[in-house]
Design a protein around this motif. Structure first.
Motif, PDB file in Angstrom:
ATOM      1  N   TYR A  63       2.408  -6.149  -7.005  1.00 21.45           N
ATOM      2  CA  TYR A  63       1.125  -5.439  -7.016  1.00 21.45           C
ATOM      3  C   TYR A  63       0.543  -5.353  -8.418  1.00 21.45           C
ATOM      4  CZ  TYR A  63       1.820  -3.639  -2.241  1.00 21.45           C
ATOM      5  OH  TYR A  63       1.993  -3.498  -0.895  1.00 21.45           O
ATOM      6  N   GLN A  64      -0.753  -5.501  -8.467  1.00 22.21           N
ATOM      7  CA  GLN A  64      -1.515  -5.305  -9.685  1.00 22.21           C
ATOM      8  C   GLN A  64      -2.409  -4.083  -9.487  1.00 22.21           C
ATOM      9  OE1 GLN A  64      -1.568  -7.506 -12.786  1.00 22.21           O
ATOM     10  NE2 GLN A  64       0.423  -7.372 -11.804  1.00 22.21           N
ATOM     11  N   ASN A  65      -3.177  -3.699 -10.501  1.00 23.47           N
ATOM     12  CA  ASN A  65      -4.003  -2.498 -10.419  1.00 23.47           C
ATOM     13  C   ASN A  65      -4.969  -2.531  -9.239  1.00 23.47           C
ATOM     14  OD1 ASN A  65      -2.899  -1.076 -12.598  1.00 23.47           O
ATOM     15  ND2 ASN A  65      -4.149  -2.196 -14.052  1.00 23.47           N
ATOM     16  N   SER A  66      -5.523  -3.688  -8.944  1.00 28.99           N
ATOM     17  CA  SER A  66      -6.451  -3.775  -7.815  1.00 28.99           C
ATOM     18  C   SER A  66      -5.731  -3.535  -6.490  1.00 28.99           C
ATOM     19  CB  SER A  66      -7.147  -5.140  -7.797  1.00 28.99           C
ATOM     20  OG  SER A  66      -6.184  -6.185  -7.738  1.00 28.99           O
ATOM     21  N   ALA A  69      -5.241   0.161  -6.196  1.00 29.98           N
ATOM     22  CA  ALA A  69      -6.517   0.808  -5.868  1.00 29.98           C
ATOM     23  C   ALA A  69      -6.824   0.657  -4.382  1.00 29.98           C
ATOM     24  CB  ALA A  69      -7.643   0.203  -6.715  1.00 29.98           C
ATOM     25  N   LEU A  70      -6.581  -0.533  -3.833  1.00 29.59           N
ATOM     26  CA  LEU A  70      -6.796  -0.742  -2.401  1.00 29.59           C
ATOM     27  C   LEU A  70      -5.830   0.112  -1.587  1.00 29.59           C
ATOM     28  CD1 LEU A  70      -8.106  -2.180   0.001  1.00 29.59           C
ATOM     29  CD2 LEU A  70      -6.469  -4.050  -0.347  1.00 29.59           C
ATOM     30  N   ALA A  71      -4.561   0.163  -1.995  1.00 26.51           N
ATOM     31  CA  ALA A  71      -3.572   0.977  -1.292  1.00 26.51           C
ATOM     32  C   ALA A  71      -3.967   2.455  -1.327  1.00 26.51           C
ATOM     33  CB  ALA A  71      -2.190   0.775  -1.916  1.00 26.51           C
ATOM     34  N   MET A  91     -10.503   2.321  14.623  1.00 21.08           N
ATOM     35  CA  MET A  91     -10.372   2.720  13.221  1.00 21.08           C
ATOM     36  C   MET A  91      -8.932   2.562  12.757  1.00 21.08           C
ATOM     37  SD  MET A  91     -11.521   3.766  10.369  1.00 21.08           S
ATOM     38  CE  MET A  91     -13.044   4.647  10.392  1.00 21.08           C
ATOM     39  N   LEU A  92      -7.967   3.003  13.587  1.00 27.92           N
ATOM     40  CA  LEU A  92      -6.565   2.885  13.213  1.00 27.92           C
ATOM     41  C   LEU A  92      -6.177   1.414  13.069  1.00 27.92           C
ATOM     42  CD1 LEU A  92      -3.911   4.323  12.623  1.00 27.92           C
ATOM     43  CD2 LEU A  92      -3.398   4.207  15.077  1.00 27.92           C
ATOM     44  N   GLN A  93      -6.639   0.558  13.985  1.00 32.32           N
ATOM     45  CA  GLN A  93      -6.341  -0.873  13.902  1.00 32.32           C
ATOM     46  C   GLN A  93      -6.925  -1.473  12.634  1.00 32.32           C
ATOM     47  OE1 GLN A  93      -4.325  -2.850  15.617  1.00 32.32           O
ATOM     48  NE2 GLN A  93      -4.868  -4.433  14.169  1.00 32.32           N
ATOM     49  N   THR A  94      -8.107  -1.042  12.258  1.00 29.49           N
ATOM     50  CA  THR A  94      -8.739  -1.543  11.032  1.00 29.49           C
ATOM     51  C   THR A  94      -7.931  -1.140   9.801  1.00 29.49           C
ATOM     52  OG1 THR A  94     -10.914  -1.418  12.079  1.00 29.49           O
ATOM     53  CG2 THR A  94     -10.867  -1.509   9.675  1.00 29.49           C
ATOM     54  N   ILE A  95      -7.454   0.094   9.774  1.00 26.09           N
ATOM     55  CA  ILE A  95      -6.648   0.566   8.639  1.00 26.09           C
ATOM     56  C   ILE A  95      -5.342  -0.223   8.573  1.00 26.09           C
ATOM     57  CG2 ILE A  95      -5.349   2.528   7.720  1.00 26.09           C
ATOM     58  CD1 ILE A  95      -7.590   4.338   8.896  1.00 26.09           C
ATOM     59  N   TYR A  96      -4.664  -0.341   9.716  1.00 23.69           N
ATOM     60  CA  TYR A  96      -3.392  -1.080   9.735  1.00 23.69           C
ATOM     61  C   TYR A  96      -3.591  -2.542   9.368  1.00 23.69           C
ATOM     62  CZ  TYR A  96      -0.840   2.810  11.884  1.00 23.69           C
ATOM     63  OH  TYR A  96      -0.234   4.009  12.140  1.00 23.69           O
ATOM     64  N   ARG A 101      -2.739  -6.893   4.464  1.00 25.82           N
ATOM     65  CA  ARG A 101      -3.087  -7.670   3.271  1.00 25.82           C
ATOM     66  C   ARG A 101      -2.269  -7.254   2.070  1.00 25.82           C
ATOM     67  NH1 ARG A 101      -9.316  -7.398   2.645  1.00 25.82           N
ATOM     68  NH2 ARG A 101      -9.001  -5.339   3.474  1.00 25.82           N
ATOM     69  N   LEU A 102      -1.720  -6.035   2.104  1.00 21.91           N
ATOM     70  CA  LEU A 102      -0.863  -5.569   1.008  1.00 21.91           C
ATOM     71  C   LEU A 102       0.602  -5.881   1.272  1.00 21.91           C
ATOM     72  CD1 LEU A 102      -2.528  -2.125   0.260  1.00 21.91           C
ATOM     73  CD2 LEU A 102      -2.565  -4.174  -1.169  1.00 21.91           C
ATOM     74  N   LEU A 103       0.878  -6.599   2.360  1.00 23.12           N
ATOM     75  CA  LEU A 103       2.237  -7.053   2.692  1.00 23.12           C
ATOM     76  C   LEU A 103       3.206  -5.876   2.828  1.00 23.12           C
ATOM     77  CD1 LEU A 103       2.332 -10.065   0.227  1.00 23.12           C
ATOM     78  CD2 LEU A 103       1.501 -10.022   2.583  1.00 23.12           C
TER      79      LEU A 103
END
Length: 142
Positions: A63-66, A69-71, A91-96, A101-103
């Motif tokens: 992970y980098q700073n970006s 920030a996303l997390a 909404m829950l599916q969108t969050i998950y 993408r953050l693995l």
């Protein structure tokens, strides 16, 4: 990478490159020093637990700073979702989906060919063990 979760590299009879699979070249960049922000104390306990898990998990090495920030943003969204009286499956599916993408999950990492392995046990050399035994016998070490 779309499709089913690939097997671990160790589970394959031979390496992927020998199976005739396309081996994609990797473009490399310089990893920068990162600063992990503190969790918001007002987050829902599940969002806080996920944040703490992400900080101590192996994928955090990448992970980098970006990414942090996303997390952070996603944990904020998850906390808001968990605290709201009206919940939406979409909404829950969108969050998950964004967490993928953050693995965060093992299957997500394996899809992009990242495998976290157990650290190799540190075996002391015979001379170190012998010296420790001698010290113990002489009463120099407790």
């Amino acid at each position: 990478m779309p499709g089913p979760v690939p097997n671990r590299e160790a589970d394959l009879a031979r390496p992927r490159e020998r199976k005739g699979s396309d081996v994609q070249p990797v473009t490399k960049g310089l990893a920068r020093e990162t600063k992990i922000p503190n969790a918001d104390r007002s987050w829902h306990p599940i969002a806080q637990r996920l944040w703490d898990g992400m900080k101590s998990s192996g994928q955090a090495d990448f992970y980098q700073n970006s990414d942090w920030a996303l997390a952070y943003s996603l944990c904020e969204d998850l906390s808001h979702y968990k605290k709201s009286g009206k919940r939406s499956g979409q909404m829950l599916q969108t969050i998950y989906s964004a967490f993928e993408r953050l693995l965060v999950a093992e299957g997500d990492r394996r899809r992009v060919r990242i495998e976290l392995t157990e650290p190799a046990p540190e075996n002391d050399s015979a001379s170190v063990v012998a010296i420790a035994d001698y010290k113990r016998e002489l009463g120099l070490e407790t």
